[in-house]
Design a protein around this motif. Structure first.
Motif, PDB file in Angstrom:
ATOM      1  N   MET A   1       0.848  -1.172   0.000  1.00  0.00           N
ATOM      2  CA  MET A   1       0.000   0.000   0.000  1.00  0.00           C
ATOM      3  C   MET A   1       0.899   1.242   0.000  1.00  0.00           C
ATOM      4  O   MET A   1       1.885   1.299   0.719  1.00  0.00           O
ATOM      5  N   GLN A   2       0.553   2.210  -0.798  1.00  0.00           N
ATOM      6  CA  GLN A   2       1.316   3.447  -0.887  1.00  0.00           C
ATOM      7  C   GLN A   2       0.595   4.563  -0.141  1.00  0.00           C
ATOM      8  O   GLN A   2      -0.621   4.708  -0.254  1.00  0.00           O
ATOM      9  N   ASP A   4       1.268   8.869   1.020  1.00  0.00           N
ATOM     10  CA  ASP A   4       2.125  10.024   0.747  1.00  0.00           C
ATOM     11  C   ASP A   4       3.081  10.262   1.914  1.00  0.00           C
ATOM     12  O   ASP A   4       2.901   9.741   3.008  1.00  0.00           O
ATOM     13  N   THR A   5       4.100  11.048   1.667  1.00  0.00           N
ATOM     14  CA  THR A   5       5.153  11.284   2.654  1.00  0.00           C
ATOM     15  C   THR A   5       4.615  11.910   3.936  1.00  0.00           C
ATOM     16  O   THR A   5       5.015  11.525   5.035  1.00  0.00           O
ATOM     17  N   ALA A   6       3.712  12.861   3.805  1.00  0.00           N
ATOM     18  CA  ALA A   6       3.166  13.520   4.989  1.00  0.00           C
ATOM     19  C   ALA A   6       2.409  12.524   5.872  1.00  0.00           C
ATOM     20  O   ALA A   6       2.563  12.526   7.104  1.00  0.00           O
ATOM     21  N   THR A   7       1.611  11.676   5.262  1.00  0.00           N
ATOM     22  CA  THR A   7       0.868  10.665   6.012  1.00  0.00           C
ATOM     23  C   THR A   7       1.817   9.673   6.657  1.00  0.00           C
ATOM     24  O   THR A   7       1.639   9.289   7.813  1.00  0.00           O
ATOM     25  N   LEU A   8       2.847   9.287   5.929  1.00  0.00           N
ATOM     26  CA  LEU A   8       3.843   8.361   6.459  1.00  0.00           C
ATOM     27  C   LEU A   8       4.501   8.935   7.708  1.00  0.00           C
ATOM     28  O   LEU A   8       4.650   8.254   8.722  1.00  0.00           O
ATOM     29  N   ARG A   9       4.832  10.219   7.665  1.00  0.00           N
ATOM     30  CA  ARG A   9       5.455  10.857   8.823  1.00  0.00           C
ATOM     31  C   ARG A   9       4.492  10.973   9.994  1.00  0.00           C
ATOM     32  O   ARG A   9       4.865  10.782  11.142  1.00  0.00           O
ATOM     33  N   GLN A  10       3.226  11.284   9.713  1.00  0.00           N
ATOM     34  CA  GLN A  10       2.226  11.375  10.778  1.00  0.00           C
ATOM     35  C   GLN A  10       2.052  10.026  11.472  1.00  0.00           C
ATOM     36  O   GLN A  10       1.967   9.951  12.699  1.00  0.00           O
ATOM     37  N   THR A  21      10.425   2.448   9.072  1.00  0.00           N
ATOM     38  CA  THR A  21       9.820   1.268   9.679  1.00  0.00           C
ATOM     39  C   THR A  21       8.358   1.160   9.272  1.00  0.00           C
ATOM     40  O   THR A  21       7.871   0.075   8.956  1.00  0.00           O
ATOM     41  N   VAL A  22       7.668   2.282   9.259  1.00  0.00           N
ATOM     42  CA  VAL A  22       6.268   2.295   8.837  1.00  0.00           C
ATOM     43  C   VAL A  22       6.167   1.874   7.375  1.00  0.00           C
ATOM     44  O   VAL A  22       5.335   1.035   7.008  1.00  0.00           O
ATOM     45  N   ALA A  23       7.026   2.418   6.533  1.00  0.00           N
ATOM     46  CA  ALA A  23       7.024   2.070   5.106  1.00  0.00           C
ATOM     47  C   ALA A  23       7.306   0.580   4.916  1.00  0.00           C
ATOM     48  O   ALA A  23       6.682  -0.081   4.075  1.00  0.00           O
ATOM     49  N   LYS A  24       8.218   0.053   5.695  1.00  0.00           N
ATOM     50  CA  LYS A  24       8.560  -1.361   5.603  1.00  0.00           C
ATOM     51  C   LYS A  24       7.351  -2.231   5.927  1.00  0.00           C
ATOM     52  O   LYS A  24       7.058  -3.188   5.220  1.00  0.00           O
ATOM     53  N   MET A  25       6.624  -1.872   6.977  1.00  0.00           N
ATOM     54  CA  MET A  25       5.455  -2.657   7.343  1.00  0.00           C
ATOM     55  C   MET A  25       4.349  -2.532   6.295  1.00  0.00           C
ATOM     56  O   MET A  25       3.642  -3.497   6.015  1.00  0.00           O
ATOM     57  N   LEU A  26       4.226  -1.369   5.684  1.00  0.00           N
ATOM     58  CA  LEU A  26       3.230  -1.198   4.623  1.00  0.00           C
ATOM     59  C   LEU A  26       3.566  -2.040   3.391  1.00  0.00           C
ATOM     60  O   LEU A  26       2.679  -2.392   2.623  1.00  0.00           O
TER      61      LEU A  26
END
Length: 51
Positions: A1-2, A4-10, A21-26
């Motif tokens: 699942m993709q 955006d950068t702002a959501t990833l940081r939040q 780490t969040v991106a890895k789990m996604l």
């Protein structure tokens, strides 16, 4: 699942984890330890992954 950068940081801030780490789990990769548990809980609460 993709997401955006702002959501990833939040999500990372909420989970008290690194955005990578969040991106890895996604990407459905294995994340171990307490950080992985916090990220998983946060992503479930956000409706981005299922239990």
């Amino acid at each position: 699942m993709q997401v955006d950068t702002a959501t990833l940081r939040q999500l990372a801030v909420k989970a008290e984890a690194d955005p990578r780490t969040v991106a890895k789990m996604l990407r459905n990769e294995v994340v171990r330890g307490v950080a992985g548990q916090r990220v998983r809980r946060t992503l479930i609460e956000a409706g981005l992954i299922k239990e």
